[in-house]
Design a protein around this motif. Structure first.
Motif, PDB file in Angstrom:
ATOM      1  N   ARG A 183       0.812  -1.226   0.000  1.00 28.29           N
ATOM      2  CA  ARG A 183       0.000   0.000   0.000  1.00 28.29           C
ATOM      3  C   ARG A 183       0.846   1.276   0.000  1.00 28.29           C
ATOM      4  N   ALA A 243      -4.360   4.553  -9.035  1.00 29.06           N
ATOM      5  CA  ALA A 243      -5.669   4.783  -8.403  1.00 29.06           C
ATOM      6  C   ALA A 243      -6.327   3.464  -8.016  1.00 29.06           C
ATOM      7  N   CYS A 244      -6.054   2.421  -8.781  1.00 22.60           N
ATOM      8  CA  CYS A 244      -6.755   1.148  -8.584  1.00 22.60           C
ATOM      9  C   CYS A 244      -5.980   0.141  -7.745  1.00 22.60           C
ATOM     10  N   ARG A 291      -6.728  -0.131  -4.071  1.00 25.04           N
ATOM     11  CA  ARG A 291      -7.639   1.028  -3.935  1.00 25.04           C
ATOM     12  C   ARG A 291      -6.926   2.374  -3.826  1.00 25.04           C
ATOM     13  N   GLY A 292      -5.690   2.418  -4.288  1.00 25.03           N
ATOM     14  CA  GLY A 292      -5.065   3.736  -4.377  1.00 25.03           C
ATOM     15  C   GLY A 292      -3.718   3.825  -3.703  1.00 25.03           C
ATOM     16  N   ASP A 313       0.337   5.980  -4.113  1.00 20.93           N
ATOM     17  CA  ASP A 313       0.885   7.243  -4.612  1.00 20.93           C
ATOM     18  C   ASP A 313       1.340   7.124  -6.060  1.00 20.93           C
ATOM     19  N   ALA A 348     -10.517   7.522 -13.329  1.00 20.99           N
ATOM     20  CA  ALA A 348     -10.760   7.926 -11.948  1.00 20.99           C
ATOM     21  C   ALA A 348     -10.053   9.253 -11.694  1.00 20.99           C
ATOM     22  N   HIS A 392      -7.513  10.853  -9.426  1.00 24.44           N
ATOM     23  CA  HIS A 392      -6.480  10.405  -8.475  1.00 24.44           C
ATOM     24  C   HIS A 392      -5.331  11.411  -8.525  1.00 24.44           C
TER      25      HIS A 392
END
Ligand code: NAD
Ligand code: ZN
Length: 363
Positions: free
Chosen positions: A94, A115-116, A119-120, A122, A155, A157
């Motif tokens: 993450r 973004a994916c 779930r996100g 940097d 998205a 982001h």
């Protein structure tokens, strides 16, 4: 440095040599994993430099690369999936960082992967085209194309940071430099008659790729974009003004087929240049701006090496049909960003088809 607020605060750094500056990036790097996403033109030129910088910025970094073929036709879901697979292979957690090293195609696709992924995570945008420096790397819009149309999946982001090394523009093909200048002119057309004047007095230097003029143009453009995006990150209002010239431009791009490698078709910036001239003429047809202002815009774009006429063989009716399909279209007539006067624009709804056709037929 330009600061962007809005959905997330981040800095845009602009200047020579930044890709080799470990200090700048060390402030925004975390975790142990970084994936450099780039294309087949940019990676051989700059990926080694960026990888060295990442290692120098943070000891023990695990860095991998995902390099895809260059071109808009590669901004697809299948490349996006390959990019996610590269994150999986790297073992990205993450706190991993995606480094988007390339033009708008790479920025959009890599940003969407960031973004994916889990779930996100940097993304640090390292734009290498003028267009990406002044437009696509700032503002958090990410995505890919479908056969049905451009940017249909995506998205918002925002990046962790934008790092624009102006020296990379020296290897950019001249045609791509001009394409970026079209988006620079857009900021003048929509937000600043002063900036339009500045562009007129620096047109020759800009077209020649002069470092000083380009850096100034990039910084001013980023300031305009940062201000708008800070006030309206999700395009509920004024951010839409950045689509000046784009309703016509997208229709031209879609109708001719997207510009592939070596193709004669207009690229995005070129289509937007034509689109801005048409939008200015439509503004004057509606009595919102003078024909002289439209003419002035056309001359500026020409001096910057940009096309201002519709490519031969494009059918006005077909272009009109494309505009109805554009995701910026709404029920109840076409919506355009039009001039109140040169340097000031607003959203205009319900523009009659006949007027649009007249402008297209005369172009
Ligand atoms: P691009 O990414 O295809 O780059 C143009 C070409 O230049 C490519 O062949 C690339 O390999 C090459 N290149 C890039 N940097 C180079 C360098 N320094 N030296 C040599 N060659 C280099 O195209 P683009 O014009 O940068 O971006 C267009 C894309 O941006 C479109 O997909 C458009 O939808 C998107 N876009 C997104 C936003 C946004 O807000 N997200 C805004 C505007 C445009
Ligand atoms: Zn654009």
């Amino acid at each position: 440095t330009v600061r962007v607020e809005g959905e997330r605060l981040y800095d845009i750094s602009i200047g020579p040599g930044l890709l080799a500056d470990p200090v700048r990036i060390s402030h925004v790097l975390r975790g142990r994993h970084a994936l450099i996403v780039s294309d087949s033109n940019v990676a051989p030129l700059y990926a080694d430099r960026v990888e060295q910088t990442l290692h120098a910025a943070r000891a023990g970094m695990q860095v991998a690369r995902f390099v895809m073929p260059a071109g808009e036709q590669e901004k697809t879901l299948s490349r996006f999936c390959q990019c996610l697979d590269a994150l999986a292979t790297l073992g990205a957690t993450r706190d991993a960082t995606v480094i988007a090293l390339g033009g708008g195609v790479i920025g959009d696709l890599a940003g969407f992967a960031a973004a994916c992924w889990m779930r996100g995570i940097d993304v640090i945008q390292m734009p290498t085209t003028l267009l990406a420096m002044v437009d696509s790397s700032v503002g958090g819009k990410t995505g890919v194309d479908l056969a049905a149309g451009k940017n249909l999946v995506g998205a918002f982001h925002a990046p962790r940071a934008v790092i624009a090394d102006t020296t990379v523009l020296r290897t950019l093909p001249p045609r791509e430099l001009c394409a970026g200048l079209a988006e620079v002119v857009k900021y003048g057309a929509v937000f600043g008659a002063d900036f339009l004047g500045w562009l007129e007095s620096h047109a020759s230097a800009l077209a020649a790729g002069d470092d000083f003029a380009l850096t100034e143009a990039i910084a001013r453009s980023c300031l305009y974009k940062a201000e708008v995006v800070s006030r309206d990150p999700y395009e509920h209002g004024e951010r839409a003004l950045l689509n000046f010239g784009h309703t016509f431009g997208h229709a031209i791009e879609a109708e001719q087929g997207y510009a592939g490698a070596g193709s004669q078709a207009l690229n995005h910036g070129e289509a937007v240049a034509v689109g801005m001239v048409l939008a200015a003429r439509l503004s004057s047809a509606l009595g919102r701006a003078s024909a002289a202002d439209a003419q002035r815009l056309q001359v500026l774009l020409q001096r910057l090496g940009l096309p201002t006429a519709l490519p031969a063989g494009l059918d006005p009716q077909a272009l009109l049909a494309r505009m109805r399909l554009d995701k910026k279209a709404e029920a109840g007539g076409l919506r355009f960003i039009l001039w109140d006067h040169a340097g000031l624009a607003s959203v205009v709804r319900g523009v009659p088809d006949e007027l649009v056709l007249d402008v297209l037929r005369a172009a």
